[in-house]
Motif scaffolding. Sequence first.
Motif, short mmCIF file in Angstrom:
data_model
loop_
_atom_site.label_atom_id
_atom_site.label_comp_id
_atom_site.label_asym_id
_atom_site.label_seq_id
_atom_site.Cartn_x
_atom_site.Cartn_y
_atom_site.Cartn_z
N LEU A 364 0.80 -1.24 0.00
CA LEU A 364 0.00 0.00 0.00
C LEU A 364 0.83 1.29 0.00
O LEU A 364 0.60 2.16 -0.85
N PRO A 365 1.82 1.45 0.90
CA PRO A 365 2.56 2.72 0.88
C PRO A 365 3.25 2.95 -0.46
O PRO A 365 3.21 4.06 -1.00
N GLU A 366 3.85 1.90 -1.03
CA GLU A 366 4.53 2.04 -2.33
C GLU A 366 3.51 2.42 -3.42
O GLU A 366 3.78 3.27 -4.26
N LEU A 367 2.37 1.76 -3.37
CA LEU A 367 1.35 2.04 -4.39
C LEU A 367 0.90 3.49 -4.30
O LEU A 367 0.82 4.21 -5.31
N ILE A 368 0.61 3.94 -3.10
CA ILE A 368 0.13 5.32 -2.93
C ILE A 368 1.22 6.30 -3.38
O ILE A 368 0.95 7.26 -4.10
N ARG A 369 2.46 6.03 -2.96
CA ARG A 369 3.56 6.93 -3.30
C ARG A 369 3.70 7.06 -4.83
O ARG A 369 3.79 8.15 -5.37
N GLU A 370 3.66 5.93 -5.49
CA GLU A 370 3.84 5.93 -6.95
C GLU A 370 2.66 6.61 -7.65
O GLU A 370 2.83 7.35 -8.61
N LEU A 371 1.46 6.33 -7.13
CA LEU A 371 0.27 6.97 -7.72
C LEU A 371 0.34 8.48 -7.55
O LEU A 371 0.04 9.24 -8.46
N MET A 372 0.75 8.89 -6.34
CA MET A 372 0.85 10.34 -6.07
C MET A 372 1.83 11.00 -7.03
O MET A 372 1.58 12.07 -7.54
N LYS A 373 2.95 10.30 -7.24
CA LYS A 373 3.98 10.83 -8.12
C LYS A 373 3.41 11.05 -9.54
O LYS A 373 3.59 12.09 -10.15
N ARG A 374 2.68 10.04 -10.00
CA ARG A 374 2.17 10.11 -11.37
C ARG A 374 0.97 11.04 -11.52
O ARG A 374 0.68 11.51 -12.61
N MET A 375 0.23 11.24 -10.42
CA MET A 375 -1.04 11.98 -10.54
C MET A 375 -0.96 13.41 -10.00
O MET A 375 -1.90 14.18 -10.18
N LYS A 376 0.11 13.72 -9.31
CA LYS A 376 0.16 15.00 -8.60
C LYS A 376 -0.05 16.20 -9.53
O LYS A 376 -0.84 17.09 -9.22
N ASP A 377 0.61 16.17 -10.67
CA ASP A 377 0.49 17.31 -11.59
C ASP A 377 -0.92 17.47 -12.12
O ASP A 377 -1.34 18.54 -12.52
N LYS A 378 -1.65 16.36 -12.15
CA LYS A 378 -3.03 16.43 -12.65
C LYS A 378 -4.01 16.78 -11.53
O LYS A 378 -5.22 16.77 -11.75
N ARG A 379 -3.49 17.03 -10.35
CA ARG A 379 -4.32 17.35 -9.17
C ARG A 379 -5.34 16.24 -8.87
O ARG A 379 -6.50 16.49 -8.56
N VAL A 380 -4.89 15.01 -9.01
CA VAL A 380 -5.77 13.88 -8.74
C VAL A 380 -5.50 13.40 -7.31
O VAL A 380 -4.35 13.18 -6.93
N SER A 381 -6.56 13.26 -6.52
CA SER A 381 -6.36 12.79 -5.14
C SER A 381 -6.61 11.29 -5.04
O SER A 381 -7.31 10.70 -5.86
N ILE A 382 -6.00 10.71 -4.03
CA ILE A 382 -6.14 9.26 -3.81
C ILE A 382 -6.91 9.08 -2.51
O ILE A 382 -6.58 9.71 -1.50
N SER A 383 -7.94 8.24 -2.52
CA SER A 383 -8.65 8.01 -1.26
C SER A 383 -8.70 6.53 -0.95
O SER A 383 -8.63 5.68 -1.83
N LEU A 384 -8.81 6.26 0.35
CA LEU A 384 -8.86 4.88 0.85
C LEU A 384 -10.19 4.71 1.56
O LEU A 384 -10.35 5.19 2.67
N PRO A 385 -11.16 4.07 0.94
CA PRO A 385 -12.49 4.04 1.53
C PRO A 385 -12.64 3.11 2.72
O PRO A 385 -13.48 3.32 3.57
#
Length: 661
Positions: A364-385
């Motif tokens: 999970l931490p690696e996945l979130i970190r990598e997603l954040m890296k790829r999505m940050k410029d697009k202002r996409v947030s990640i949520s954990l329901p």
Amino acid sequence: MCISRITGHRQTKSFIQDRIPQKECQQKTETKWNLRTEWSPKMDLNEKIEKILEKVQKAPRYTGGEMNTTVKKWEECPLHFGFCFPDTYEVGMSHLGMKILYGLINREKWSLCERFFMPWTDMISLMEEEDLPLLSMESRHPLNAFDVVGFTLQYEMSFSNILAMLKMGGVPVESKDRNENDPIVVAGGPCAFNPEPLADFIDAFMIGDGEDVMTELNRVILERKEKGLSRETCLKNLAKLEGVYVPALYNVEYLEDGKIASVKPNCPEAPESVRKRVVTDLNNTYYPEELPVPYTEIVFDRIMLEIMRGCTRGCRFCQAGILYRPVRERSMEKLLDLAEKLQRSTGYEEISLSSLSSGDYSCLPELIRELMKRMKDKRVSISLPSLRIDSVLKESLEETQQVKKTSLTFAPEAGTQRMRDVINKGVTEEDLLEKVKDAFEGGWSSVKLYFMSGLPTETTEDLDGIADLARKVIAEYFNVPKTQRAKGLRVTVSVSVFVPKPFTPFQWAAQDTVETVIRKQEHLKEVLNIKGVTFHWHEPYVSFLEACFARGDRRMGAVLKRAWEKGCILDGWNETFRFETWMEAFRECGIDPSFYANRKRDKDEILPWDHIDCGVTKAFLWHEKEKSERAETTKDCRKGCNGCGLQRWKGVCTYANAGRI
Ligand code: SF4
């Protein structure tokens, strides 16, 4: 008329007209329209739809044409599948399973899938006035023009909508009344694991994961169409598929006291026990790369990225935790690839990492970190329901917070440690408070706490424990230095009513009576009258009815039909739920609802769903029930197999097969 006025989007009349294969629709209805004989092939469908859309409350619920939906040429596909979500558009369009199967069926050249949702009451009245049947969102064909009608069964309170949708779509409501021209009506989803209350209305149930069995089922139904096979032959062929249950091929006998004496197949094609389907490799299983994007607000309006399926925790109240066993994860590479494709195709600015227990995903931490890296410029947030207290990683919190701060949800489920051990929640108060502290230190100020009341062996002390825990959470907030914590503390305590479900260790338990539930809720209102705490509770009458259907048998079908005839629909909505009418239906059918909701079952009682095999054995569930009575816990089976029964199915559970028994 320009319907942009209604939808808020630039769609014109011609947009709708282009998508109405009027000629074809009329031809179909001439031959297949059974119930609404007054339907005329000369009618002006466009005009009627326009007239209705001008008057209806929320037109985008009915207009269709959303981005990433598929409109295939009707005549080019030999098999037509009408996918019905038995609730409103906003609820149905939030459901991931529907989107997966919609894409999966449309992917095949030979099949098309079109969507149907339950109309709201205003639309129903207008449809009646204009004599319009239930039409698909895509090509505006009536439900009875399809070869297969499929319902997804997510919760019991949607059952009356199934009857209503069939009737509105011109499909005979009961299986016994369907003839050779009528569609085959199928259903799947978690409620299909106890299919009996719907046995009179559904021709075939799909048990377990839908991805593989859906295509197999469609092939059998296509064969019926191509070879002109009888309905009976087709149903028998369906019964031969693993994971398909055809209720008409089973006879149920009852004892004098109302309990079940036996459930037996009445033909050689039907197996004694129907084993659920399991998709073992999620990486090589279909997942859509485009998701339909609605034009109106829906319940979950974001990308749902299913990171894993199943849960190894073994909470004793949780049906999904048993039904979706074993745990299967999607690889990080696959998820990152899907996330990018889905974001590009939808333009959504939020990705929800979805599963029963997302905090347990191994990277999970690696996945979130990598997603954040790829999505940050697009202002996409990640949520954990769905976070469990003990798996909320500080690091994950900090990562997800980089883009958007949302309220954090924790589900301790019970107020005391004794009760958390009874339900095998496997978390301590220290766990909760530590994670809450991490959240407050990380700048979060809004926390939601979920609990259940009415769990087996519950005492007043357990209820008071809920208020104690809420107070301790507030204290943690004030322990964080003022300069470090965010302003505006909000603690929401939500207490639902426990509903015993099939295939859980509590499947033999009695539910609290409505009177007891109300008394307990009054007590909770008193003890939770704490500054900074908002208390939400669930409607006891709805939970009572849910309990009747959850553990109901075939006789509940008569009650369902009677209640629907008396006007019960949209029972999951406060404004349309009519408890008194439901009770009248029970009385008129001579059925006592407390027989289903408030009665303890014995160990040797035949339960209505015993002929469905979910992989976990009844013996394991009983053993867990006994342990719960002693407040003994069972370890997470990733730490060592607990022998739930799935280990018997070769190659299905990685953890059992890793030899950790
Ligand atoms: S077989 Fe063992 S490891 Fe697999 S789900 Fe059951 S208890 Fe857990």
